[in-house]
Design a protein around this motif. Structure first.
Motif, PDB file in Angstrom:
ATOM      1  N   TRP A  59       2.478  16.320 -83.349  1.00 33.74           N
ATOM      2  CA  TRP A  59       3.831  15.609 -83.055  1.00 33.74           C
ATOM      3  C   TRP A  59       4.151  14.776 -84.160  1.00 33.74           C
ATOM      4  N   ARG A  60       5.784  14.724 -84.258  1.00 32.55           N
ATOM      5  CA  ARG A  60       6.345  13.964 -85.346  1.00 32.55           C
ATOM      6  C   ARG A  60       6.155  12.699 -85.242  1.00 32.55           C
ATOM      7  N   HIS A 103       8.263  12.170 -79.819  1.00 27.65           N
ATOM      8  CA  HIS A 103       8.066  13.256 -79.689  1.00 27.65           C
ATOM      9  C   HIS A 103       6.801  13.577 -78.808  1.00 27.65           C
ATOM     10  N   ASP A 162       9.438  18.852 -77.031  1.00 27.32           N
ATOM     11  CA  ASP A 162      10.798  19.659 -77.110  1.00 27.32           C
ATOM     12  C   ASP A 162      10.731  20.838 -76.784  1.00 27.32           C
ATOM     13  N   SER A 176       5.183  22.455 -77.464  1.00 27.58           N
ATOM     14  CA  SER A 176       5.111  21.095 -77.801  1.00 27.58           C
ATOM     15  C   SER A 176       5.530  20.278 -76.770  1.00 27.58           C
TER      16      SER A 176
END
Length: 533
Positions: free
Chosen positions: A218-219, A223, A228, A232
């Motif tokens: 995950w960013r 997130h 998204d 993920s």
């Protein structure tokens, strides 16, 4: 084995040292694992068989959970759990005993173990909602939280590496997604600067959150919550499921951390991800905003404002939600807490756009609406207010409401005039925030309601001239602020002249130059010259 490696001439010295260290660590880790299994009565090893036969991982996790739940002093056991996650074979740690129902059993076992670990650093509960617990009540929490964070970080790093490698090929249905929600809640609880945390525990919790993001790719936290794609996906729903039992009317005040975790979670989520979870997000926010303690009330208003900004208007109007929000916020305008009023006025300004069209854009009849109710109450409170901090809050909010009202502000001109005159006469050092905002409000009023301003020119002009004289003779004001006040006052005079079809020119000619400083005369000359053009 070491002798054999040393006899291999093809190995370089550096590679030989690295392989020897790996073998030593592997031997040490297997000894640690053997000791742990023996202590938990899961080992049949003897002196002839120093390395045990490994039981199914679910059996070990179950025994660890029982030991953690039954041991009041479990810090040492937490450390051994950490060593288990660091040293044991990942294929044994994260592979089910059988494929039929094995993954569900493995997820349940890990969830139970993580719950037991987190329980070792659980916060004490408040007896009532009157006051929070003392600092002494949380004395033992930071050390326990640090140990738990370290153990969970070890688990996440090992699990993340395994899932990115062989885990996906073995048919794992994302064990990480199953353990991520409670770990995220625990990390958020302890990386905030609160009485139950220390510098070490906050750092450990921050490392835990970073390990969680890295393990799942995950960013950032947003997130992690929203995701998204299907590959993920976010964990917002699972986190809310964990928090929900503790966010009821009777329970949310007993644990100080839950409201903070909820607010952190909500403020990370934006549209369109917020709408599907609105039934679970709106009730706790309303509960917080309705509390008698200002800090809880402010937290609730921030949550409500975030919901207003990130939810489609149609969904807020559904089931009369927007009206419920309006009533909950409007009653806070009667409080005397400046910080609460400031947040409420900002939230109401955005909420009113959902409830109705701006008065300036409505039909020619311009019927009174909720905008009028809010502005009327603001002006009523401003007229009688004598607390400096509240006067600043009201003055800062007034220009935006006048701009929203447009020409419909004519309905409030009499009270607005009294407020402007009263506020411009009172100094507000050191930054003169109130006077500057009132000059801005006067300019917006003159532009929006210019046909009704001519009859008010005399009183407003006298007030502005007095302001110019006071500002020019005030030695406490810095030059830049003094110039800003004079420029804004001059702009108001020009607008009044335009509203009165040039009658201000005649009035300015009657000003006695002997009573004014050169700065004032220069400012008035500038007004006259610009008006002539």
């Amino acid at each position: 084995m070491w002798d054999l490696l040393q006899n291999e001439s093809w190995l370089g010295e550096e590679e030989l040292n690295r392989m020897m260290f790996s073998l030593f660590f592997l031997h040490l880790s297997r000894m640690e694992l053997a000791s742990l299994l023996h202590d938990l009565h899961l080992s049949t090893s003897s002196e002839e068989e120093p390395l045990p036969f490994l039981p199914p991982i679910t059996e070990l996790l179950s025994r660890l959970q029982e030991e953690l739940n039954g041991s009041p002093e479990s810090c040492s056991l937490i450390g051994r759990v950490e060593q288990l996650f660091l040293a044991a074979d990942p294929n044994w740690l994260f592979s089910p005993a059988s494929q039929d129902g094995g993954w569900a059993e493995l997820k349940a076992a890990y969830a139970s173990l993580i719950s037991a670990l987190i329980g070792c650093a659980a916060l004490p509960l408040c007896d009532d909602d009157c006051s929070p617990l003392s600092v002494a009540a949380y004395k033992s929490i930071p050390a326990r939280a640090t140990a738990v964070c370290t153990a969970l970080t070890a688990l996440l790093r090992t699990l993340g590496d395994w899932e990115k490698g062989v885990g996906t090929r073995k048919g794992a249905t994302s064990l990480l997604i199953a353990v991520a929600p409670p770990i995220c809640v625990f990390a958020v609880t302890h990386f905030q600067d609160q009485v139950w945390t220390s510098t070490a525990s906050r750092a450990a919790a921050q490392h835990l959150q970073e390990a969680l993001l890295s393990a799942g790719g995950w960013r950032d936290s947003a997130h992690l919550l929203m995701g998204d794609t299907e590959e993920s996906r976010g964990i917002l729903g699972e986190i809310l499921h964990i928090l929900q039992p503790q966010l009821t009317k009777d329970a949310w005040q007993r644990c100080e951390a839950m409201k903070l975790v909820f607010a952190w979670t909500l403020l990370q989520v934006t549209r369109p991800s917020l709408s599907p979870h609105l039934p679970h997000l709106l009730p706790p926010s309303l509960l917080f905003s309705d509390h008698h303690r200002p800090e809880n009330c402010m937290l609730g208003v921030r949550c409500l404002h975030h919901i207003v900004l990130n939810t489609p208007a149609a969904e807020l109007r559904q089931f009369n939600r927007a009206e419920v929000l309006y009533q909950a916020l409007f009653k806070h305008l009667y409080t005397t807490e400046a910080a609460v009023i400031q947040l409420v006025l900002a939230c109401l300004l955005d909420l009113l756009l959902i409830l109705e069209k701006p008065p300036s854009c409505s039909s020619s009849r311009r019927k009174p609406c909720r905008h009028d109710d809010v502005l009327r109450l603001i002006l009523t409170h401003m007229e009688a207010e004598n607390k400096v901090v509240l006067r600043r809050v009201y003055a800062a909010a007034l220009p935006a409401y006048i701009a929203r009202m447009g020409v419909a502000v004519c309905r409030h001109l009499r009270r607005l005039e009294r407020v402007v005159l009263g506020y411009l006469e009172v100094r507000d050092p050191p930054e003169e925030t109130t006077r500057l905002k009132m000059l801005e409000a006067l300019q917006k009023t003159a532009r929006a309601a210019w046909p009704r301003m001519q009859c008010r020119v005399n009183a407003l002009l006298r007030c502005l001239l007095r302001l110019l004289v006071d500002v020019s003779s005030d030695t406490d004001l810095c030059d830049s602020l003094k110039q800003q006040l004079m420029d804004q006052s001059a702009a108001c005079i020009r607008l009044l002249d335009a509203c009165s079809h040039g009658s201000v020119q005649h009035l300015l000619q009657e000003v006695d130059s002997s009573c004014c400083s050169p700065e004032v005369l220069g400012c008035l000359a500038t007004v006259t010259a610009m008006t002539d053009r």
